[in-house]
Design a protein around this motif. Sequence first.
Motif, PDB file in Angstrom:
ATOM      1  N   SER A 379       0.956  -1.159  -0.049  1.00 50.50           N
ATOM      2  CA  SER A 379       0.150   0.087   0.048  1.00 50.50           C
ATOM      3  C   SER A 379       0.783   1.232  -0.111  1.00 50.50           C
ATOM      4  CB  SER A 379      -0.825   0.079   1.217  1.00 50.50           C
ATOM      5  OG  SER A 379      -0.180   0.015   2.326  1.00 50.50           O
ATOM      6  N   GLY A 382      -2.577   5.645   0.341  1.00 46.85           N
ATOM      7  CA  GLY A 382      -3.789   5.551   0.035  1.00 46.85           C
ATOM      8  C   GLY A 382      -4.356   4.663  -0.867  1.00 46.85           C
ATOM      9  N   GLN A 383      -3.358   4.104  -1.786  1.00 44.18           N
ATOM     10  CA  GLN A 383      -3.651   2.998  -2.730  1.00 44.18           C
ATOM     11  C   GLN A 383      -3.018   1.793  -2.586  1.00 44.18           C
ATOM     12  OE1 GLN A 383      -4.719   4.177  -6.219  1.00 44.18           O
ATOM     13  NE2 GLN A 383      -5.474   5.865  -4.905  1.00 44.18           N
ATOM     14  N   PRO A 456      -8.107   2.419  -5.011  1.00 44.26           N
ATOM     15  CA  PRO A 456      -8.119   3.263  -3.798  1.00 44.26           C
ATOM     16  C   PRO A 456      -8.375   2.324  -2.725  1.00 44.26           C
ATOM     17  CG  PRO A 456     -10.052   3.251  -5.153  1.00 44.26           C
ATOM     18  CD  PRO A 456      -9.069   2.655  -5.923  1.00 44.26           C
ATOM     19  N   LEU A 457      -7.642   2.679  -1.497  1.00 46.55           N
ATOM     20  CA  LEU A 457      -7.801   1.826  -0.316  1.00 46.55           C
ATOM     21  C   LEU A 457      -9.102   2.466   0.377  1.00 46.55           C
ATOM     22  CD1 LEU A 457      -4.343   1.235   1.131  1.00 46.55           C
ATOM     23  CD2 LEU A 457      -5.982  -0.539   0.806  1.00 46.55           C
ATOM     24  N   ASN A 459     -10.424   3.963   3.868  1.00 44.97           N
ATOM     25  CA  ASN A 459     -10.071   4.350   5.051  1.00 44.97           C
ATOM     26  C   ASN A 459     -10.994   3.796   6.062  1.00 44.97           C
ATOM     27  OD1 ASN A 459     -12.237   6.019   5.129  1.00 44.97           O
ATOM     28  ND2 ASN A 459     -10.995   7.758   4.406  1.00 44.97           N
TER      29      ASN A 459
END
Length: 479
Positions: A379, A382-383, A456-457, A459
């Motif tokens: 990671s 944020g990806q 996209p991770l 949150n």
Amino acid sequence: MHLTIRARLTLLYFVVLAASFVAFFWICDFGFRRSIEITVNDASRSNVETVRRVIEGSLPRGLPKVQKELSELAGLWANGAIFEVAGPDGQWIFRPQRFQASQTPLPEAPASGMSFLTTNLQSLQYRIARERVIIAGNVFLIDAAVPTEPFDQALDGFRLIEKRFLPLLVVLASLLGYWLSGRALAPVNRIVESAASIGVQNLSRRLEVPRAMDELRRLTETLNAMLDRIESSVAHITQFTADASHDLRTPLALIRTNAELALRRPRRDDEYRETLVRILAAAEESTQLIEHLLTLARADAGASQLRFESADLSIVLRKVSQQARILALSKGLGFSEEIDAGPLPVSMDASAMERLLLALLDNAVKYTPQGSVSLRSYSCAGQAIVEVQDTGVGIAETDMPHIFDRFYRADQVRSREVRGSGLGLAIARWIAEMHKGAIEVESELGHGSVFRVDLPLLNSESHHPPVPERQKTAAGLAV
Ligand code: ADP
């Protein structure tokens, strides 16, 4: 009521013009009447003044002299102006026949100043100025009357012109409006005719762009730009259909030839088995191709059934890694994996994600004659990033811009007769985009390639599945 724009414009023109002309003539009429009133008032006022001066001049010589002078003055007046005078005792000292014969009594004169009134004297209309004047201590009442008939005639003449010309003017102006709107709308008719003549057979035709830099030019240019997009979409679809039919024909021909050959004469069991294995492989190939085509058709129609859920990408990665390892080892290739230990929370459709990763891993194995394939995930900013690397044939620079296009296969892989349809990467990219992600590739011909997928991770607070934005454009056919 369905009226054409031309009819509506003319109607509007008619109403606006009629209202403007009526207002214009009303203002003229009002101004005319006002100026007549002022002129007649001035004339009668100055007549009162003249009479007053005559009385003043002759009074010292007695009332009879005054009367004589007044009747001489009356004889001098032209244009039908008349007057009457009452003496200090209230008796008329000069009164022409017309005043005497008049039936309607005049209203009381004001105590001071001049008053005006309009009345009929023997059926002729007059404007009368009345004033009580004091001359040498004696009070006289003077009425000076000016006939209004000549002015009324002028006003009537004007009104007659008004009545005759106003409707004529409005009708003429409306006809002009009809003609003008027809002229203004003529280019629209031309656009309609040209647009109606454009069909699938002559999609390359375009509308003639008017020279004037106006709204119609903008409309034509916009329509032409739309035709450009439609033409390229139709070309895409035609190409897609042609490629699909071509690629479907190959396995079907294979199935038929194998069956025909087998049936030509009686064969041994093992020969039949061999033929059936070949037929099965060809049938599997066409099934896979049809599945790919269906996926893309659904994507084009915006009818994809992806179901997004918050899930751990690492789990999917481990699953596909196992399958890829078997594939690689069975081909004698090395395989390594480096999957992030922690969870990679992503909003995704797990089976679509599996399909994307398998497509990349399958390609890596397919296009690597010898060497190794590796799968890596981590990671960053944020990806979630997944890399599929191989030490295979690599991709030529000229092929790079096209490998995600439908049915595109680099020449060198075609010549090596590696199985494939050229649809795997198109579907993979569509899946990535539906997940708000992207696929990038780096490659060196003869040395291998790296395909990198960014997703996209999620949150920890918001684990909601994203709403896919590019449903329609993903497959490149949207207009
Ligand atoms: P195919 O069914 O031909 O594999 P894809 O859409 O998956 O179709 O790939 C399109 C083309 O991109 C392939 O035909 C090949 O030329 C090239 N390609 C894809 N992956 C690789 C790779 N790992 N190494 C070399 N070339 C590749």
